[in-house]
Design an enzyme around this catalytic site. Structure first.
Site, PDB file in Angstrom:
ATOM      1  N   TRP A 355      47.201  21.046  44.463  1.00 22.90           N
ATOM      2  CA  TRP A 355      45.989  21.847  44.284  1.00 22.90           C
ATOM      3  C   TRP A 355      46.332  23.280  43.889  1.00 22.90           C
ATOM      4  O   TRP A 355      45.640  23.892  43.073  1.00 22.90           O
ATOM      5  CB  TRP A 355      45.177  21.851  45.585  1.00 22.90           C
ATOM      6  CG  TRP A 355      43.947  22.695  45.529  1.00 22.90           C
ATOM      7  CD1 TRP A 355      42.713  22.339  45.062  1.00 22.90           C
ATOM      8  CD2 TRP A 355      43.803  24.066  45.965  1.00 22.90           C
ATOM      9  NE1 TRP A 355      41.821  23.380  45.173  1.00 22.90           N
ATOM     10  CE2 TRP A 355      42.463  24.457  45.716  1.00 22.90           C
ATOM     11  CE3 TRP A 355      44.681  24.991  46.532  1.00 22.90           C
ATOM     12  CZ2 TRP A 355      42.005  25.730  46.031  1.00 22.90           C
ATOM     13  CZ3 TRP A 355      44.211  26.255  46.833  1.00 22.90           C
ATOM     14  CH2 TRP A 355      42.884  26.612  46.589  1.00 22.90           C
ATOM     15  N   HIS A 356      47.399  23.808  44.449  1.00 22.16           N
ATOM     16  CA  HIS A 356      47.736  25.203  44.196  1.00 22.16           C
ATOM     17  C   HIS A 356      48.265  25.436  42.789  1.00 22.16           C
ATOM     18  O   HIS A 356      48.166  26.560  42.277  1.00 22.16           O
ATOM     19  CB  HIS A 356      48.770  25.690  45.223  1.00 22.16           C
ATOM     20  CG  HIS A 356      48.176  26.083  46.529  1.00 22.16           C
ATOM     21  ND1 HIS A 356      47.993  25.197  47.562  1.00 22.16           N
ATOM     22  CD2 HIS A 356      47.694  27.264  46.971  1.00 22.16           C
ATOM     23  CE1 HIS A 356      47.439  25.824  48.590  1.00 22.16           C
ATOM     24  NE2 HIS A 356      47.243  27.076  48.254  1.00 22.16           N
ATOM     25  N   GLY A 357      48.831  24.435  42.162  1.00 21.04           N
ATOM     26  CA  GLY A 357      49.329  24.667  40.814  1.00 21.04           C
ATOM     27  C   GLY A 357      49.939  23.438  40.188  1.00 21.04           C
ATOM     28  O   GLY A 357      50.394  22.525  40.885  1.00 21.04           O
ATOM     29  N   PHE A 526      44.552  30.119  40.944  1.00 24.77           N
ATOM     30  CA  PHE A 526      44.433  28.771  41.489  1.00 24.77           C
ATOM     31  C   PHE A 526      42.998  28.275  41.444  1.00 24.77           C
ATOM     32  O   PHE A 526      42.748  27.126  41.686  1.00 24.77           O
ATOM     33  CB  PHE A 526      44.946  28.746  42.934  1.00 24.77           C
ATOM     34  CG  PHE A 526      46.334  29.336  43.068  1.00 24.77           C
ATOM     35  CD1 PHE A 526      47.363  28.867  42.290  1.00 24.77           C
ATOM     36  CD2 PHE A 526      46.582  30.378  43.944  1.00 24.77           C
ATOM     37  CE1 PHE A 526      48.633  29.405  42.390  1.00 24.77           C
ATOM     38  CE2 PHE A 526      47.854  30.927  44.059  1.00 24.77           C
ATOM     39  CZ  PHE A 526      48.873  30.443  43.277  1.00 24.77           C
TER      40      PHE A 526
END
Length: 526
Positions: A355-357, A526
């Site tokens: 999810w963060h990257g 993000f």
């Protein structure tokens, strides 16, 4: 538009507040429309292309929400209909069949909506990463699109997914389009969270124009909002950006820095990220307070955590809440045995990293947290004895230090552009010679207002004077991080006294003077 910009502080926010309170007295719907339009302006200020995506996302998800509600029945929630007596077995069977059909239809609509949201997120955030790895693995040459990533798309996508799932679960009936649009676009938490849920915000929107709180309560919430916003602004402008200048220098030349510079870069980035992200969330809470609202707390002194489990109860709290409710529990949580529980934890942390990257460094970061989380959970679940007294306090202190060190090492993979760059920085600590940091590091901390004081006191002429401000600044911030009160604790005791007003005004002016170097928030990516 940035919270830490002149246009926001001196034009956007005052104009938005004035119009909101004037319209609120006349017509609540107009006040909501005003706030929604300003929220869309806030988002579209970055890029009009972003705004088009946001509007399409809001309209599309609202239509899916309406379809789910209709599938449950005209009253908007078949699950909450009162049970009535049925005279005869056939009537009961027909009712059960009808409810089952409604359940299946609503579930299918909800799943379709979630998939559409995830596909949109995949296209904008992960498509290039996917094609790049396909090319690497299979030796193909599919062209990369280099798609422009809309700001905060992960946040408002997860927020809307949660809303659709809650609609399916029967937690809310159909709401108006303006309420939904405001729920998604409410500008204080739009770009970088916290990830709010309907039960927190919709009741507050319903109170617009019908707020029965006393004038004193409203005034206290407004003044406390200003106080929290200013402190959050200080965390970003005065602390995070100062560390950020040194961090950016180091990551821009990882192979050229020595061992000590690499070590302090690891620590500096941990502090920069915390004060940057929590500063944004504090400003968001402060702005919401000015509008007479409250949004969820997202941080609770995370670096005071005694272990990684405790850390994730304190860091990015609303993201952990989302994954717990929508991933961990549906996977079975801890209801299907210990082994399955640990597997569920690993899945959650894998998805958290993703999810963060879009990068292997983010996946590795998530797995590092997941592995230690599972090990810690196993130890806590199987520990039969506890140490008491002074030994227990010493153990907590040591555990807290080790936790901070581990989290800081993991942050290297979070910040680095690749796994290789992260490995290089960490290897520098043990393979490169240690020497005093270069002028690039010290210049980041030699702020004009402080350096002038050192000159007046004739301290600037002393040996190693260039390092004094960096050392003093770092020590003060570390003390604040590990021993000081967080903003929520300070806000709980805040009273609008003359002294507090003067302190807040001084900090605000200091921040405004320092805005010449405006920088974006780290979590905008993000």
């Amino acid at each position: 538009m940035l919270f830490n910009s002149y246009i926001f502080i001196f034009l956007f926010l005052p104009l938005c507040l004035a119009g909101f309170y004037l319209l609120q007295k006349k017509q609540a719907t107009l006040a909501k429309v005003w706030l929604t339009c300003f929220s869309l302006w806030f988002y579209g200020y970055f890029n009009q292309y972003y705004l088009l995506i946001m509007i399409c996302s809001i309209i599309g998800n609202y239509l899916i929400h309406c379809l789910i509600v209709r599938a449950w029945g005209e009253d908007g929630n078949e699950k909450k209909k009162k049970k009535t007596e049925d005279n005869g077995l056939e009537n009961r069977k027909e009712k059960d069949k009808s409810n089952n059909r409604s359940n299946i239809r609503s579930r299918n609509i909800m799943i379709t909506g979630v998939i559409i949201n995830l596909l949109v997120l995949f296209y904008f955030k992960y498509f290039d990463f996917f094609i790049e790895n396909v090319n690497t693995i299979f030796g193909s040459s599919f062209p990369l699109k280099h798609i422009l990533l809309p700001l905060g798309i992960s946040f408002f996508t997860f927020q809307q997914i949660s809303f659709l799932v809650d609609t399916y679960r029967g937690e809310l009936s159909q709401i108006s389009l303006i309420n939904y649009a405001l729920f998604v676009s409410f500008f204080p938490q739009l770009i970088a969270g916290p990830i709010v849920v309907h039960e927190e915000m919709l009741p507050q929107f319903a109170r617009i124009g019908n707020d029965r709180r006393s004038r004193e309560e409203k005034a206290e919430l407004f003044t406390k909002g200003i106080y929290v916003f200013v402190l959050g602004l200080a965390k970003k402008v005065l602390i995070a950006d100062t560390f950020g200048r040194a961090v950016d220098l180091a990551y821009g030349n990882v192979t050229g820095i020595n061992g000590l510079e690499s070590l302090i870069t690891v620590v500096f980035y941990s502090l920069q990220l915390y004060f940057d992200f929590s500063g944004y969330c504090d400003m968001a809470k402060g702005i919401a307070g000015m509008f007479g609202m409250k949004i969820a707390n997202n941080f609770n002194s995370p670096y005071k955590a005694v272990n990684i489990v405790d850390f994730w109860k304190r860091w990015h709290i609303t993201l952990s809440r989302f994954f717990t409710k929508n991933i961990y529990i549906p996977l079975g949580g801890n209801r299907k045995g210990e082994i399955r529980m640990y597997i569920n934890y690993m899945i959650v942390f894998f998805l958290s990293g993703l999810w963060h990257g879009a990068g292997w460094n983010f996946i590795l970061w998530g797995m590092m947290h997941g592995i230690l989380y599972v090990i810690t959970k196993w130890i806590l679940n199987n520990r039969k004895t506890s140490v008491i007294g002074k030994k227990r306090n010493i153990g907590k202190t040591i555990s807290g230090i080790l936790t901070f060190c581990y989290v800081s090492i993991a942050w290297v993979y979070f910040r680095a552009s690749s796994v290789e760059q992260a490995n290089t920085l960490l290897m520098n600590i043990v393979t490169k010679p240690w020497a005093l940091p270069g002028s690039g590091f010290t210049d980041a901390f030699n702020l004009g207002e402080f350096w002038y004081i050192l000159k007046i006191l004739k301290i600037a002429a002393l040996p190693y004077a260039d390092y004094y401000l960096m050392i003093l600044f770092s020590v003060v911030v570390l003390w604040m991080t590990f021993f000081g009160k967080n903003i929520d604790e300070l806000a709980a005791k805040f009273r609008p006294t003359i002294l507090n007003s003067i302190i807040t005004a001084v900090i605000f002016i200091w921040c405004v003077v320092s805005l010449s170097g405006v920088s974006t928030f780290l979590y905008f990516n993000f």
